[in-house]
Write a protein that holds these residues in place. Structure first.
Motif, PDB file in Angstrom:
ATOM      1  N   UNK A  64      10.082  36.231 -19.679  1.00  0.00           N
ATOM      2  CA  UNK A  64      10.134  34.757 -19.563  1.00  0.00           C
ATOM      3  C   UNK A  64      10.722  34.051 -20.785  1.00  0.00           C
ATOM      4  N   UNK A  65      11.783  34.625 -21.333  1.00  0.00           N
ATOM      5  CA  UNK A  65      12.459  33.972 -22.464  1.00  0.00           C
ATOM      6  C   UNK A  65      12.015  34.480 -23.822  1.00  0.00           C
ATOM      7  N   UNK A  66      11.166  35.515 -23.851  1.00  0.00           N
ATOM      8  CA  UNK A  66      10.601  35.983 -25.125  1.00  0.00           C
ATOM      9  C   UNK A  66      11.618  36.671 -26.019  1.00  0.00           C
ATOM     10  N   UNK A  67      12.554  37.406 -25.446  1.00  0.00           N
ATOM     11  CA  UNK A  67      13.469  38.193 -26.272  1.00  0.00           C
ATOM     12  C   UNK A  67      14.797  38.395 -25.555  1.00  0.00           C
ATOM     13  N   UNK A  82      11.541  35.100 -29.614  1.00  0.00           N
ATOM     14  CA  UNK A  82      11.259  33.665 -29.623  1.00  0.00           C
ATOM     15  C   UNK A  82       9.772  33.320 -29.601  1.00  0.00           C
ATOM     16  N   UNK A  83       8.895  34.302 -29.732  1.00  0.00           N
ATOM     17  CA  UNK A  83       7.476  33.955 -29.672  1.00  0.00           C
ATOM     18  C   UNK A  83       6.585  35.018 -30.261  1.00  0.00           C
ATOM     19  N   UNK A  84       5.264  34.742 -30.292  1.00  0.00           N
ATOM     20  CA  UNK A  84       4.298  35.689 -30.852  1.00  0.00           C
ATOM     21  C   UNK A  84       4.176  36.941 -29.990  1.00  0.00           C
ATOM     22  N   UNK A  85       3.663  37.994 -30.604  1.00  0.00           N
ATOM     23  CA  UNK A  85       3.538  39.273 -29.920  1.00  0.00           C
ATOM     24  C   UNK A  85       2.350  39.333 -28.967  1.00  0.00           C
ATOM     25  N   UNK A  86       2.316  40.405 -28.182  1.00  0.00           N
ATOM     26  CA  UNK A  86       1.282  40.605 -27.165  1.00  0.00           C
ATOM     27  C   UNK A  86      -0.118  40.689 -27.773  1.00  0.00           C
ATOM     28  N   UNK A  87      -0.242  41.242 -28.993  1.00  0.00           N
ATOM     29  CA  UNK A  87      -1.563  41.352 -29.640  1.00  0.00           C
ATOM     30  C   UNK A  87      -2.202  39.981 -29.818  1.00  0.00           C
ATOM     31  N   UNK A  88      -1.389  39.018 -30.236  1.00  0.00           N
ATOM     32  CA  UNK A  88      -1.913  37.659 -30.436  1.00  0.00           C
ATOM     33  C   UNK A  88      -2.429  37.089 -29.113  1.00  0.00           C
ATOM     34  N   UNK A  89      -1.693  37.336 -28.042  1.00  0.00           N
ATOM     35  CA  UNK A  89      -2.090  36.834 -26.719  1.00  0.00           C
ATOM     36  C   UNK A  89      -3.397  37.485 -26.288  1.00  0.00           C
ATOM     37  N   UNK A 152      -5.694  27.954 -24.240  1.00  0.00           N
ATOM     38  CA  UNK A 152      -4.460  28.666 -24.595  1.00  0.00           C
ATOM     39  C   UNK A 152      -3.648  27.849 -25.607  1.00  0.00           C
ATOM     40  N   UNK A 153      -3.599  26.527 -25.394  1.00  0.00           N
ATOM     41  CA  UNK A 153      -2.851  25.659 -26.322  1.00  0.00           C
ATOM     42  C   UNK A 153      -3.429  25.739 -27.729  1.00  0.00           C
ATOM     43  N   UNK A 166       0.138  34.465 -13.015  1.00  0.00           N
ATOM     44  CA  UNK A 166       0.155  33.437 -14.036  1.00  0.00           C
ATOM     45  C   UNK A 166       0.492  34.177 -15.345  1.00  0.00           C
ATOM     46  N   UNK A 167       1.461  33.679 -16.090  1.00  0.00           N
ATOM     47  CA  UNK A 167       1.906  34.372 -17.301  1.00  0.00           C
ATOM     48  C   UNK A 167       1.479  33.597 -18.546  1.00  0.00           C
ATOM     49  N   UNK A 168       0.859  34.302 -19.505  1.00  0.00           N
ATOM     50  CA  UNK A 168       0.445  33.695 -20.767  1.00  0.00           C
ATOM     51  C   UNK A 168       1.477  34.079 -21.819  1.00  0.00           C
ATOM     52  N   UNK A 169       2.015  33.088 -22.508  1.00  0.00           N
ATOM     53  CA  UNK A 169       3.089  33.350 -23.475  1.00  0.00           C
ATOM     54  C   UNK A 169       3.142  32.243 -24.513  1.00  0.00           C
ATOM     55  N   UNK A 170       3.938  32.474 -25.563  1.00  0.00           N
ATOM     56  CA  UNK A 170       4.096  31.471 -26.624  1.00  0.00           C
ATOM     57  C   UNK A 170       4.851  30.239 -26.131  1.00  0.00           C
ATOM     58  N   UNK A 171       5.151  29.362 -27.062  1.00  0.00           N
ATOM     59  CA  UNK A 171       5.783  28.082 -26.710  1.00  0.00           C
ATOM     60  C   UNK A 171       7.290  28.236 -26.493  1.00  0.00           C
ATOM     61  N   UNK A 172       7.645  29.034 -25.515  1.00  0.00           N
ATOM     62  CA  UNK A 172       9.052  29.201 -25.155  1.00  0.00           C
ATOM     63  C   UNK A 172       9.085  29.371 -23.646  1.00  0.00           C
ATOM     64  N   UNK A 173      10.277  29.323 -23.080  1.00  0.00           N
ATOM     65  CA  UNK A 173      10.426  29.586 -21.649  1.00  0.00           C
ATOM     66  C   UNK A 173      11.820  30.173 -21.431  1.00  0.00           C
ATOM     67  N   UNK A 174      12.226  30.333 -20.189  1.00  0.00           N
ATOM     68  CA  UNK A 174      13.509  30.986 -19.892  1.00  0.00           C
ATOM     69  C   UNK A 174      14.709  30.192 -20.394  1.00  0.00           C
TER      70      UNK A 174
END
Ligand code: 2M8
Ligand code: MG
Ligand code: MG
Length: 257
Positions: A64-67, A82-89, A152-153, A166-174
């Motif tokens: 979803x736009x992460x890399x 473009x965002x934090x890693x899976x461990x942080x999530x 999450x925010x 539902x996808x949990x991710x950093x503040x980025x998108x596609x």
């Protein structure tokens, strides 16, 4: 012309993951030298075999736009992230585990991911190799979603809806990696780029909005997301890959005339 396309439910059929309806148009675009950038919620691991079987040689964007990856580079390291890693999530999700009911890919066995997606177990194992996002099934009441979004925010994360999860991710998108890649091609071609995007779900909307023209692909399995007053987005007639082929046939026609 530069194409950005979602995979699941768009280039690939929602249920069978079949993509044969797109074969002739993909070939034509390749012959015309039009890059078709994959922009998917799939993992880099999932795309390895898909790239070989579909002879995909253009850049691709995962989770979803992460890399952003360039397949021709010798290492399989992303060009940019473009965002934090899976461990942080996962740390953030563990923190709210007692407040909300949900089940993520991390919590599911390979067999459970296979059952939830219709992927075979080999591909389900690759889908579990998340680097930047966690797909989950929401098992709590819809009314608790807004508290979940707020939690999450607080971790610097947000939530997007794909075809099934539902996808949990950093503040980025596609749309996030598109700006960089558009500039890259503009420099390569020494011309402004004309961009087209295709996708079927809510997680695709930012990408569709960011393109010069876009096609919202209909799904047999979920409602088509709302696109209020977006003049650059039209809805393809056919479902899934058939809608993709129809949209790309129109683009190829326009390019030839
Ligand atoms: C997940 O993504 C789709 C995208 O629409 C979904 O949310 O339904 C991803 O986790 C991906 O890794 C996986 O291949 C796909 C399988 O349908 O599901
Ligand atoms: Mg999709
Ligand atoms: Mg997708």
């Amino acid at each position: 012309l530069l194409i950005y396309t979602d995979l699941d439910g768009t280039l690939l059929d929602h249920d069978s993951y079949d993509t044969s309806a797109t074969a002739s148009l993909r070939q034509q675009l390749k012959q015309l030298g039009v890059p078709v950038v994959w922009n998917t919620s799939k993992t880099a691991a999932e795309l390895e075999s898909l790239r070989l079987s579909l002879e995909h040689t253009d850049p691709y964007i995962v989770e979803n736009g992460a890399a952003l990856y360039f397949p021709d580079e010798s290492t399989q390291q992303p060009k940019m992230t473009f965002g934090p890693g899976h461990d942080h999530i996962m740390t953030c999700l563990e923190g709210v585990r007692r407040q909300f009911r949900f089940k993520g890919f991390h919590d599911m066995s390979v067999a459970e991911v296979a059952a939830a997606t219709g992927l075979d177990e080999g591909d389900a194992a690759l889908a579990k190799q998340r680097q930047f996002s966690e797909p989950l099934t929401w098992q709590d009441s819809p009314g608790k979603m807004s508290d979940f979004l707020a939690a999450m925010a607080d971790c610097g994360l947000h939530v997007l809806r794909g075809g099934r999860f539902v996808h949990i991710l950093g503040e980025f998108n596609k749309a996030t990696p598109m700006a960089w890649l558009n500039d890259y091609y503009a420099t390569q071609w020494d011309a402004t780029v004309d961009t087209v995007a295709l996708g079927d779900s809510q997680n695709d909307i930012a990408m569709l909005q960011a393109a010069d023209r876009a096609y919202l692909i209909r799904s047999p399995a979920h409602v088509t997301p709302q696109i209020n007053g977006q003049a650059n987005i039209r809805i393809a007639k056919g479902y899934g890959p058939e809608g993709w082929a129809e949209a790309m046939a129109a683009e190829v026609d326009a390019l030839m005339t």
